[in-house]
Design an enzyme around this catalytic site. Structure first.
Site, short mmCIF file in Angstrom:
data_model
loop_
_atom_site.label_atom_id
_atom_site.label_comp_id
_atom_site.label_asym_id
_atom_site.label_seq_id
_atom_site.Cartn_x
_atom_site.Cartn_y
_atom_site.Cartn_z
N ASP A 121 0.86 -1.19 0.00
CA ASP A 121 0.00 0.00 0.00
C ASP A 121 0.90 1.24 0.00
OD1 ASP A 121 -3.21 0.56 0.94
OD2 ASP A 121 -1.79 2.22 1.07
N ILE A 122 0.51 2.24 -0.77
CA ILE A 122 1.31 3.47 -0.90
C ILE A 122 1.30 4.28 0.41
CG2 ILE A 122 -0.48 5.09 -1.71
CD1 ILE A 122 1.43 5.85 -3.99
N VAL B 207 -11.22 3.05 -3.61
CA VAL B 207 -10.92 2.48 -4.94
C VAL B 207 -11.92 1.35 -5.18
CG1 VAL B 207 -9.20 1.39 -6.41
CG2 VAL B 207 -8.46 3.05 -4.67
N HIS C 254 -10.30 -5.11 -3.32
CA HIS C 254 -8.95 -5.33 -2.82
C HIS C 254 -8.99 -5.70 -1.36
CE1 HIS C 254 -10.05 -1.08 -2.42
NE2 HIS C 254 -9.35 -1.07 -1.30
P1 5GP Z 1 -9.65 1.61 0.27
O1 5GP Z 1 -9.71 2.88 1.06
O2 5GP Z 1 -10.39 1.74 -1.06
O3 5GP Z 1 -10.06 0.39 1.04
O4 5GP Z 1 -8.11 1.36 -0.05
C1 5GP Z 1 -7.44 1.89 -1.13
C2 5GP Z 1 -5.98 1.82 -0.78
O5 5GP Z 1 -5.23 1.97 -1.97
C3 5GP Z 1 -5.51 2.89 0.19
O6 5GP Z 1 -5.00 2.28 1.36
C4 5GP Z 1 -4.44 3.65 -0.60
O7 5GP Z 1 -3.34 4.03 0.21
C5 5GP Z 1 -4.04 2.66 -1.67
N1 5GP Z 1 -3.59 3.27 -2.92
C6 5GP Z 1 -4.23 4.25 -3.62
N2 5GP Z 1 -3.55 4.56 -4.73
C7 5GP Z 1 -2.46 3.74 -4.75
C8 5GP Z 1 -1.36 3.59 -5.66
O8 5GP Z 1 -1.24 4.26 -6.69
N3 5GP Z 1 -0.43 2.65 -5.35
C9 5GP Z 1 -0.52 1.89 -4.22
N4 5GP Z 1 0.45 1.00 -4.00
N5 5GP Z 1 -1.54 2.00 -3.34
C10 5GP Z 1 -2.49 2.92 -3.60
#
Ligand code: 5GP
Length: 115
Positions: free
Chosen positions: A31-32, A96, A100
Site C-alpha cells: 500500500d502506498i 478504490v 482489494h
Molecule cells: P480503500 O480505502 O479503497 O479500502 O483502499 C485503497 C488503498 O489503496 C488505500 O489504502 C491507498 O493508500 C491505496 N492506494 C491508492 N492509490 C495507490 C497507488 O497508486 N499505489 C498503491 N500501491 N496504493 C495505492
C-alpha cells in the site's frame, strides 16, 4: 465495461508497483500509504468486481485465491498471522472501487489499526 481505477492501471502496468506476489488471476503490492508495519494490497487482475460482496457472489474461487495469497504474504513478511480488511462502500472508507484486500501484519499489541 468496468470503470477504470488506479488498480486497473496498476494491473495494466501503467502505474509501476513492486509486485510482492502474482498468480494468473491475482497480484499483490505494498500500500502506498501503509497503516501497519506490513500493509499489502491483494487485488484480482479483473476489474469486474467493485467490492468483496460482488466478488463473493460472482466468483467465490477468486476470493478464496486472494485469501490464500494473503496468507502466503503473511508467512513471508510476518509470522503468518494477519488482519484482512475489505472496505465496502464509500461510507465504509472504500476509495478504490476495484475489490482489494488489505493484508496487515506485525501490528503492535493492543493497536487495532484501521482506516
Ligand atoms: P480503500 O480505502 O479503497 O479500502 O483502499 C485503497 C488503498 O489503496 C488505500 O489504502 C491507498 O493508500 C491505496 N492506494 C491508492 N492509490 C495507490 C497507488 O497508486 N499505489 C498503491 N500501491 N496504493 C495505492
Amino acid at each position: 465495461m468496468a470503470e477504470e481505477t488506479v488498480f486497473s492501471k496498476i494491473v495494466a502496468g501503467e502505474i509501476p508497483v513492486e509486485k510482492l506476489a502474482e498468480t494468473d488471476r491475482v497480484i499483490a503490492f505494498p500500500d502506498i500509504n501503509p497503516q501497519a508495519p506490513v500493509h499489502i494490497l491483494v487485488i484480482p487482475k479483473t476489474s469486474e468486481y467493485a467490492d468483496v460482496t460482488a466478488l463473493a457472489a460472482g466468483d467465490p474461487e477468486l476470493l478464496a485465491e486472494m485469501v490464500a495469497v494473503a496468507k502466503q504474504l503473511a508467512e513471508s513478511h510476518a509470522d503468518g498471522e494477519y488482519r484482512l480488511i475489505f472496505n465496502n462502500g464509500a461510507h465504509a472508507g472504500q476509495t478504490v472501487f476495484h475489490v482489494h484486500a488489505h493484508v496487515l501484519a506485525n501490528i503492535e499489541q493492543g493497536k487495532l489499526v484501521g482506516f
